[in-house]
Design a protein around this motif. Structure first.
Motif, mmCIF file in Angstrom:
data_model
loop_
_atom_site.group_PDB
_atom_site.id
_atom_site.type_symbol
_atom_site.label_atom_id
_atom_site.label_comp_id
_atom_site.label_asym_id
_atom_site.label_seq_id
_atom_site.Cartn_x
_atom_site.Cartn_y
_atom_site.Cartn_z
ATOM 1 N N ARG A 1 -18.655 -26.548 22.979
ATOM 2 C CA ARG A 1 -18.326 -25.318 23.701
ATOM 3 C C ARG A 1 -17.267 -25.538 24.775
ATOM 4 N N PHE A 2 -17.362 -26.614 25.492
ATOM 5 C CA PHE A 2 -16.325 -26.919 26.472
ATOM 6 C C PHE A 2 -15.022 -27.321 25.783
ATOM 7 N N ASN A 3 -15.125 -27.960 24.631
ATOM 8 C CA ASN A 3 -13.920 -28.325 23.884
ATOM 9 C C ASN A 3 -13.116 -27.086 23.511
ATOM 10 N N LEU A 4 -13.807 -26.071 22.995
ATOM 11 C CA LEU A 4 -13.105 -24.843 22.606
ATOM 12 C C LEU A 4 -12.590 -24.083 23.818
ATOM 13 N N SER B 1 -16.334 -14.704 26.250
ATOM 14 C CA SER B 1 -17.389 -15.134 25.343
ATOM 15 C C SER B 1 -17.886 -16.552 25.585
ATOM 16 N N LEU B 2 -17.018 -17.465 25.999
ATOM 17 C CA LEU B 2 -17.425 -18.859 26.121
ATOM 18 C C LEU B 2 -17.967 -19.232 27.497
ATOM 19 N N THR B 3 -17.582 -18.506 28.540
ATOM 20 C CA THR B 3 -18.069 -18.865 29.873
ATOM 21 C C THR B 3 -19.591 -18.837 29.971
ATOM 22 N N PRO B 4 -20.283 -17.746 29.565
ATOM 23 C CA PRO B 4 -21.750 -17.788 29.637
ATOM 24 C C PRO B 4 -22.366 -18.805 28.690
ATOM 25 N N VAL B 5 -21.687 -19.103 27.574
ATOM 26 C CA VAL B 5 -22.200 -20.111 26.648
ATOM 27 C C VAL B 5 -22.130 -21.497 27.271
ATOM 28 N N CYS B 6 -21.041 -21.770 27.968
ATOM 29 C CA CYS B 6 -20.937 -23.050 28.674
ATOM 30 C C CYS B 6 -21.977 -23.151 29.777
ATOM 31 N N VAL B 7 -22.266 -22.027 30.431
ATOM 32 C CA VAL B 7 -23.299 -22.005 31.457
ATOM 33 C C VAL B 7 -24.655 -22.385 30.862
#
Length: 364
Positions: free
Chosen positions: A246-249, A303-309
Motif C-alpha cells: 500500500r505504501f509502495n503504490l 483511496s490509499l491514505t486511509p488504507v495506509c492508516v
C-alpha cells in the motif's frame, strides 16, 4: 447574477476571478478537513448512522439554499460552512466503515467506494453546464439537490459498521498516538502531500481560462477529464496496493503527480505567459495530458491514505477503538493547515482589494 446581452449564458457574480474563487472555494475544503477532528472519535463511539444522516441534511440544505443565493456571503455560508461540514460528516464515516468489513482487500474496496466521488465529478460539471443555460441557476442546483437526495437515501441505508460501538468509549481523540514514530511520519507525509495536490485541483479551471488558450466551456470540461482519470486512479492503485504494497503504490502515484506537474502543467504555464504567440494548441494539449496523468495520480490521495492508516493497527483495534478515527483527526488538522497555508500562498487574494470591479460581469 445576470445574463449576457443575448440571454444565452448565465453570469454568476460571486466567482469572477481567481481572487473571488479563492475566498469561495477555500472554506468547504478547509471545513471538510477540520471538522473531521470530532467526526472520527464520534464515529468510534456511536457508529456512522447519525453522522451520515446529519451530513446528508447539511449537504441538501447547502445545495437548496445555494439555488436562491445572490450575495457573496450567502455562498460563504451555504457552500463554505454547510457544504464543508456536511461533506466531512458523510465522507469520514463512509470511508472508515469500509475498514470494518475488509482487511486483505481493503485497498480495492476503498478504491471502489472512493471512485464514486470522481464519477460525480465527471457528471455534475457537464450536467450543470447544460442546465445553467436551459433552466437557469436556481433550478439547475435544485435538480442537482434532488439527485443528491436519492443518492443520500441509499447511502444512509447501506453505510453501517460491522463492529458495534465500544460502550462508554471516549469521544475525545487520543493524542498519545503521536508517540508512535511511524504514525507521526505518516501524518507529516500526508501534510506535505496535501500541500502539493490541492493547488492544481483548485486552480485548474481558473488557470485554463486565464491562459487565453481555452474557452470557459472547455475549462469546465477539463474538470470532467481530470475526474474521469481520477476515477481510475482511485480504484486501480487500491487494487494493486493489496498485491504489491500500500505504501509502495502511494509512492508511485505521488511520483506520477510530481512528474506530470513538471512535465506538462509547468511547460503549459510557461507558454501561456503571453510571450509565446501561436502556442494555444500546445497549451491545450499539455493541459489535457496533465489532467489525465495528474488526475490518475491524485486519485490515490483519497483511496490509499486511509488504507495506509489501517496498517498502523490490527482489524479489531482499527474498528473498535479509535486508531483510525484518531488518525483521521491528526491528518485532518495537518491537512487543513496544509490546505489553508498552501492556498494562502498560491491564491491571488490581494487582487480582490485592488480590483473591486472584477466582482461584476463574469461568467461562471
Amino acid at each position: 447574477m445576470s445574463r449576457r446581452s443575448d440571454g444565452s449564458s448565465l453570469y454568476i457574480s460571486f466567482c469572477p476571478s481567481d481572487a473571488a474563487c479563492w475566498y469561495v472555494i477555500r472554506p468547504p475544503q478547509y471545513n471538510s478537513y477540520t471538522d473531521v477532528s470530532q467526526v472520527g472519535p464520534v464515529f468510534d463511539r456511536h457508529g456512522p448512522r447519525l453522522l451520515v444522516a446529519a451530513g446528508s441534511i447539511l449537504v441538501l440544505l447547502c445545495t437548496f439554499l445555494m439555488s436562491i443565493s445572490t450575495q457573496y456571503w450567502h455562498f460563504m455560508l451555504t457552500f463554505g460552512v454547510l457544504g464543508g461540514t456536511g461533506t466531512s460528516l458523510i465522507f469520514t464515516p463512509a470511508i472508515a466503515a469500509i475498514g470494518h468489513w475488509f482487511m486483505a482487500k481493503r485497498g480495492n474496496a476503498t478504491g471502489v467506494a472512493a471512485a464514486g466521488g470522481s464519477i460525480g465529478g465527471v457528471i455534475y460539471p457537464l450536467m450543470l453546464q447544460r442546465l445553467f443555460v436551459s433552466v437557469g441557476w436556481g433550478w439547475a442546483l435544485r435538480i442537482q439537490a434532488f439527485t443528491f437526495l436519492l443518492l443520500l437515501i441509499i447511502a444512509n441505508m447501506f453505510i453501517r459498521s460491522r463492529l458495534p460501538p465500544k460502550p462508554g468509549g471516549n469521544s475525545m481523540p487520543d493524542f498519545k498516538i503521536l508517540r508512535r514514530n511511524a504514525f507521526s511520519l505518516l501524518t507529516v507525509g500526508t501534510y506535505l502531500m496535501e500541500w502539493a495536490l490541492f493547488t492544481p485541483i483548485a486552480y485548474l479551471t481558473i488557470y485554463s481560462i486565464q491562459s487565453g488558450a481555452m474557452s470557459r466551456e472547455f475549462a469546465v470540461q477539463l474538470v470532467a477529464i481530470f475526474n474521469a482519470s481520477s476515477c481510475i486512479g482511485r480504484w486501480a492503485p487500491g487494487w494493486a496496493a493489496d498485491r504489491f504494497g500500500r505504501f509502495n503504490l502511494m509512492l508511485i502515484t505521488l511520483t506520477i503527480c510530481m512528474i506530470s506537474a513538471f512535465a506538462f502543467w509547468l511547460p503549459g504555464a510557461v507558454l501561456s505567459d503571453g510571450s509565446h504567440p501561436g502556442t494555444n494548441k500546445a497549451i491545450v494539449a499539455l493541459t489535457i495530458v496533465y489532467c489525465i496523468f495528474g488526475g490518475f495520480g491524485s486519485g490515490a490521495n483519497i483511496s490509499l491514505t486511509p488504507v495506509c492508516v489501517g496498517l498502523m493497527c490490527d482489524t479489531q483495534e482499527y474498528g473498535r477503538v479509535s486508531r483510525h478515527a484518531a488518525t483521521c483527526l491528526f491528518e485532518s488538522i495537518t491537512n487543513a493547515l496544509a490546505v489553508l497555508f498552501n492556498l494562502l500562498l498560491t491564491g491571488s487574494h490581494r487582487n480582490l482589494d485592488r480590483h473591486p470591479h472584477r466582482w461584476r460581469d463574469h461568467s461562471c
